[in-house]
Design a protein around this motif. Structure first.
Motif, PDB file in Angstrom:
ATOM      1  N   ASP A 139       0.827  -1.210   0.000  1.00 42.43           N
ATOM      2  CA  ASP A 139       0.000   0.000   0.000  1.00 42.43           C
ATOM      3  C   ASP A 139       0.861   1.259   0.000  1.00 42.43           C
ATOM      4  O   ASP A 139       0.604   2.202  -0.758  1.00 42.43           O
ATOM      5  CB  ASP A 139      -0.954   0.005   1.205  1.00 42.43           C
ATOM      6  CG  ASP A 139      -2.054  -1.042   1.089  1.00 42.43           C
ATOM      7  OD1 ASP A 139      -2.253  -1.585  -0.026  1.00 42.43           O
ATOM      8  OD2 ASP A 139      -2.704  -1.328   2.126  1.00 42.43           O
ATOM      9  N   LEU A 140       1.905   1.260   0.827  1.00 43.71           N
ATOM     10  CA  LEU A 140       2.792   2.428   0.860  1.00 43.71           C
ATOM     11  C   LEU A 140       3.591   2.556  -0.440  1.00 43.71           C
ATOM     12  O   LEU A 140       3.793   3.666  -0.937  1.00 43.71           O
ATOM     13  CB  LEU A 140       3.750   2.345   2.056  1.00 43.71           C
ATOM     14  CG  LEU A 140       3.135   2.564   3.437  1.00 43.71           C
ATOM     15  CD1 LEU A 140       4.178   2.331   4.529  1.00 43.71           C
ATOM     16  CD2 LEU A 140       2.555   3.967   3.552  1.00 43.71           C
ATOM     17  N   ALA A 141       4.040   1.435  -0.986  1.00 42.47           N
ATOM     18  CA  ALA A 141       4.820   1.462  -2.226  1.00 42.47           C
ATOM     19  C   ALA A 141       3.967   1.936  -3.394  1.00 42.47           C
ATOM     20  O   ALA A 141       4.430   2.738  -4.221  1.00 42.47           O
ATOM     21  CB  ALA A 141       5.404   0.089  -2.516  1.00 42.47           C
ATOM     22  N   GLU A 142       2.721   1.463  -3.462  1.00 47.60           N
ATOM     23  CA  GLU A 142       1.823   1.883  -4.537  1.00 47.60           C
ATOM     24  C   GLU A 142       1.522   3.378  -4.456  1.00 47.60           C
ATOM     25  O   GLU A 142       1.324   4.028  -5.485  1.00 47.60           O
ATOM     26  CB  GLU A 142       0.520   1.068  -4.497  1.00 47.60           C
ATOM     27  CG  GLU A 142       0.712  -0.350  -5.002  1.00 47.60           C
ATOM     28  CD  GLU A 142      -0.529  -1.222  -4.823  1.00 47.60           C
ATOM     29  OE1 GLU A 142      -1.609  -0.700  -4.478  1.00 47.60           O
ATOM     30  OE2 GLU A 142      -0.389  -2.445  -5.031  1.00 47.60           O
ATOM     31  N   ALA A 143       1.529   3.909  -3.234  1.00 49.28           N
ATOM     32  CA  ALA A 143       1.308   5.346  -3.049  1.00 49.28           C
ATOM     33  C   ALA A 143       2.618   6.126  -3.222  1.00 49.28           C
ATOM     34  O   ALA A 143       2.638   7.353  -3.090  1.00 49.28           O
ATOM     35  CB  ALA A 143       0.712   5.614  -1.667  1.00 49.28           C
ATOM     36  N   ASN A 144       3.699   5.397  -3.506  1.00 50.17           N
ATOM     37  CA  ASN A 144       5.034   5.977  -3.649  1.00 50.17           C
ATOM     38  C   ASN A 144       5.404   6.797  -2.399  1.00 50.17           C
ATOM     39  O   ASN A 144       6.019   7.848  -2.487  1.00 50.17           O
ATOM     40  CB  ASN A 144       5.127   6.834  -4.920  1.00 50.17           C
ATOM     41  CG  ASN A 144       6.564   7.011  -5.363  1.00 50.17           C
ATOM     42  OD1 ASN A 144       7.425   6.183  -5.060  1.00 50.17           O
ATOM     43  ND2 ASN A 144       6.817   8.107  -6.059  1.00 50.17           N
ATOM     44  N   ASP A 145       5.024   6.273  -1.241  1.00 47.34           N
ATOM     45  CA  ASP A 145       5.231   6.949   0.040  1.00 47.34           C
ATOM     46  C   ASP A 145       6.379   6.273   0.797  1.00 47.34           C
ATOM     47  O   ASP A 145       6.184   5.671   1.856  1.00 47.34           O
ATOM     48  CB  ASP A 145       3.926   6.907   0.854  1.00 47.34           C
ATOM     49  CG  ASP A 145       3.956   7.844   2.049  1.00 47.34           C
ATOM     50  OD1 ASP A 145       4.976   8.538   2.248  1.00 47.34           O
ATOM     51  OD2 ASP A 145       2.952   7.870   2.787  1.00 47.34           O
ATOM     52  N   PHE A 146       7.585   6.372   0.244  1.00 40.05           N
ATOM     53  CA  PHE A 146       8.746   5.706   0.835  1.00 40.05           C
ATOM     54  C   PHE A 146       9.365   6.499   1.988  1.00 40.05           C
ATOM     55  O   PHE A 146      10.293   6.023   2.618  1.00 40.05           O
ATOM     56  CB  PHE A 146       9.787   5.407  -0.248  1.00 40.05           C
ATOM     57  CG  PHE A 146       9.340   4.335  -1.185  1.00 40.05           C
ATOM     58  CD1 PHE A 146       9.393   2.992  -0.814  1.00 40.05           C
ATOM     59  CD2 PHE A 146       8.844   4.641  -2.441  1.00 40.05           C
ATOM     60  CE1 PHE A 146       8.963   1.988  -1.677  1.00 40.05           C
ATOM     61  CE2 PHE A 146       8.421   3.640  -3.305  1.00 40.05           C
ATOM     62  CZ  PHE A 146       8.476   2.314  -2.922  1.00 40.05           C
ATOM     63  N   LYS A 147       8.857   7.673   2.271  1.00 34.90           N
ATOM     64  CA  LYS A 147       9.358   8.494   3.389  1.00 34.90           C
ATOM     65  C   LYS A 147       8.501   8.294   4.641  1.00 34.90           C
ATOM     66  O   LYS A 147       8.834   8.801   5.706  1.00 34.90           O
ATOM     67  CB  LYS A 147       9.347   9.979   3.013  1.00 34.90           C
ATOM     68  CG  LYS A 147      10.172  10.325   1.804  1.00 34.90           C
ATOM     69  CD  LYS A 147      11.615  10.429   2.163  1.00 34.90           C
ATOM     70  CE  LYS A 147      12.384  10.897   0.933  1.00 34.90           C
ATOM     71  NZ  LYS A 147      13.753  10.544   0.991  1.00 34.90           N
TER      72      LYS A 147
END
Length: 183
Positions: free
Chosen positions: A63-71
């Motif tokens: 879910d975080l990767a798909e949102a490109n939320d790596f921070k």
């Protein structure tokens, strides 16, 4: 693993069992915490080094990767949970087998030779045995805590003509070597 040589041996063992992605993942998380690099290599379902973890934890990461939320700070919790899963998996599926792995046994026995308290030649003379190799094996078994192996070796030593003639029992061998402080 705290011991560098043992760690290398365990990694080689995992590689022989086609499970090296587990140690690779743990090493990478410990060295450099970068979810953007770790996710595509180990967590993404299409990853070449896909690790075997629960769907729930993988989904959190996806879910975080798909949102490109790596921070996102949630990555630290996810990585900790994934590491815990991998460590549990290794403990349950590989550690006991690793203890029987021939290179591990050789490594363990080599360490035991260094920990032996006495000289096998002197111990053999003390017992009145002409072959110090059997006595050395007994000393290694004691140094590694291999009670079953030590019992087998003392039984064989007691059955040798030299000791059988003197009516030496296996328990006497162990007691004599303990009193002499060689085991």
């Amino acid at each position: 693993m705290a011991d560098r040589n043992l760690g290398k041996l365990f990694r080689a063992f995992l590689k022989s069992k086609l499970a090296s992605e587990n140690s690779d993942f743990l090493d990478l998380v410990a060295k450099r915490f970068d979810p953007k690099k770790i996710y595509p290599k180990f967590i993404d379902p299409k990853a070449s080094g896909n690790i075997n973890v629960s769907h729930a934890n993988r989904k959190r990461a996806m879910d975080l990767a798909e949102a490109n939320d790596f921070k996102n700070s949630e990555w630290k919790k996810i990585m900790r949970d994934l590491c815990n899963e991998i460590e549990y998996l290794l403990q349950q599926n590989f550690v006991v087998t690793f203890w029987k792995y021939k290179p591990f046994l050789e490594f363990h026995n080599a360490r035991a030779v260094n920990k032996m308290k006495g000289d096998p030649l002197k111990a053999a003379r003390l017992l009145g045995v002409s072959d110090p190799r059997a006595v050395k094996s007994l000393m290694v078994a004691h140094a590694t805590g291999d009670q079953k192996g030590a019992k087998t070796i003392t039984d064989k030593l007691a059955a040798t003509p030299e000791l059988k003639k003197k009516k030496v029992k296996s328990s006497m061998i162990t007691n004599l070597l303990r009193k002499a402080k060689v085991i």
